[in-house]
Write a protein that holds these residues in place. Sequence first.
Motif, PDB file in Angstrom:
ATOM      1  N   ALA A  43      48.656  44.759  -2.334  1.00 26.62           N
ATOM      2  CA  ALA A  43      48.845  43.319  -2.157  1.00 26.62           C
ATOM      3  C   ALA A  43      47.772  42.528  -2.900  1.00 26.62           C
ATOM      4  O   ALA A  43      46.617  42.943  -3.005  1.00 26.62           O
ATOM      5  CB  ALA A  43      48.812  42.963  -0.675  1.00 26.62           C
ATOM      6  N   ALA A  44      48.183  41.372  -3.408  1.00 27.63           N
ATOM      7  CA  ALA A  44      47.218  40.469  -4.032  1.00 27.63           C
ATOM      8  C   ALA A  44      46.279  39.921  -2.962  1.00 27.63           C
ATOM      9  O   ALA A  44      46.658  39.769  -1.795  1.00 27.63           O
ATOM     10  CB  ALA A  44      47.949  39.327  -4.726  1.00 27.63           C
ATOM     11  N   ILE A  45      45.054  39.625  -3.352  1.00 21.56           N
ATOM     12  CA  ILE A  45      44.063  39.098  -2.407  1.00 21.56           C
ATOM     13  C   ILE A  45      44.258  37.585  -2.321  1.00 21.56           C
ATOM     14  O   ILE A  45      43.688  36.813  -3.100  1.00 21.56           O
ATOM     15  CB  ILE A  45      42.640  39.473  -2.841  1.00 21.56           C
ATOM     16  N   GLU A  46      45.074  37.181  -1.365  1.00 20.97           N
ATOM     17  CA  GLU A  46      45.429  35.780  -1.172  1.00 20.97           C
ATOM     18  C   GLU A  46      45.216  35.390   0.278  1.00 20.97           C
ATOM     19  O   GLU A  46      45.364  36.219   1.184  1.00 20.97           O
ATOM     20  CB  GLU A  46      46.899  35.546  -1.556  1.00 20.97           C
ATOM     21  N   GLN A  47      44.909  34.130   0.509  1.00 20.04           N
ATOM     22  CA  GLN A  47      44.621  33.657   1.852  1.00 20.04           C
ATOM     23  C   GLN A  47      45.852  33.724   2.749  1.00 20.04           C
ATOM     24  O   GLN A  47      46.994  33.735   2.288  1.00 20.04           O
ATOM     25  CB  GLN A  47      44.087  32.228   1.827  1.00 20.04           C
ATOM     26  N   SER A  48      45.607  33.785   4.036  1.00 16.29           N
ATOM     27  CA  SER A  48      46.665  33.866   5.027  1.00 16.29           C
ATOM     28  C   SER A  48      47.557  32.627   4.992  1.00 16.29           C
ATOM     29  O   SER A  48      47.085  31.504   4.773  1.00 16.29           O
ATOM     30  CB  SER A  48      46.054  34.010   6.423  1.00 16.29           C
ATOM     31  N   SER A  49      48.842  32.817   5.228  1.00 17.38           N
ATOM     32  CA  SER A  49      49.775  31.688   5.322  1.00 17.38           C
ATOM     33  C   SER A  49      49.467  30.832   6.539  1.00 17.38           C
ATOM     34  O   SER A  49      49.924  29.685   6.624  1.00 17.38           O
ATOM     35  CB  SER A  49      51.213  32.210   5.391  1.00 17.38           C
TER      36      SER A  49
END
Length: 271
Positions: A43-49
């Motif tokens: 998974a890409a390192i992206e902030q939580s929805s």
Amino acid sequence: KAPMEEHELAEVSAKQAEARDSATAVDDLLHFKVLCELADDDAAIEQSSRCEEMPIVVKKVHFIRHGEGSHNVAQREWRQRSEWDRTSEPYTLETDPEMHYLDAELTSKGTEQARALVQRTIRLPIELLLVSPMRRATQTALLGFDKGSRPPTLAHELLHETGGRHTCDRRLARSRLVEMYPQVDYSLITEEDDPFWGDGLFREQPSHMAVRAARFLEWLLTRPESHLAVATHSGFLLALFNSALDVHDPDATSWFGTGEMRTVLLTFVLK
């Protein structure tokens, strides 16, 4: 994961409830909250929805429980006896005065479980591998990242299993560990002997485990790495996921099986 027996289910449920009771106290300790979401390994390192504000930082962490240890087998066999009193364990000062299970190591099955992690870890660009200084967790990490270029490996005392009373959860002296595992950096382990053992008569309390989990998150926030792996223990993981992290998915808070790796995205947000 192998299915748990009825008495194990009851124990885990009770431990989860105790950990959740400590969540409020942990929340008061931290100036930030950590939103936790299950993720795929790649998974890409992206902030939580669920994050509505600008995060401090986002990290991807692969949390690993050590493979099966000799103490896991001993407990299973102990509890299968017809005379088991439903409270005693095979690795206390009363039942293990010679410290046979001291800092328990992996069984052959546990070694296989650790090696099986390679098929997942070999393609992960991990920046830092964190390990409990206890042997079974360290062994799992070294075997699980045995192919390709192993990332820097750092032991951290906060990742120690629930301390006290159980001889299997008393770690070896630091000097012995340094000799046994030269691949591991023990610079953060400041005490020669296990600081959580005490007199060996009492088990570390859930509230203390919850505080430990919170302190680990504080330390993790200071690290520059955004992609890490952590090899630790069921007790610490239970405290972390049920006391310190903000988790909405019940699958994330469940008991870790031996040799299990669970990937999550952690979004650190100021309160």
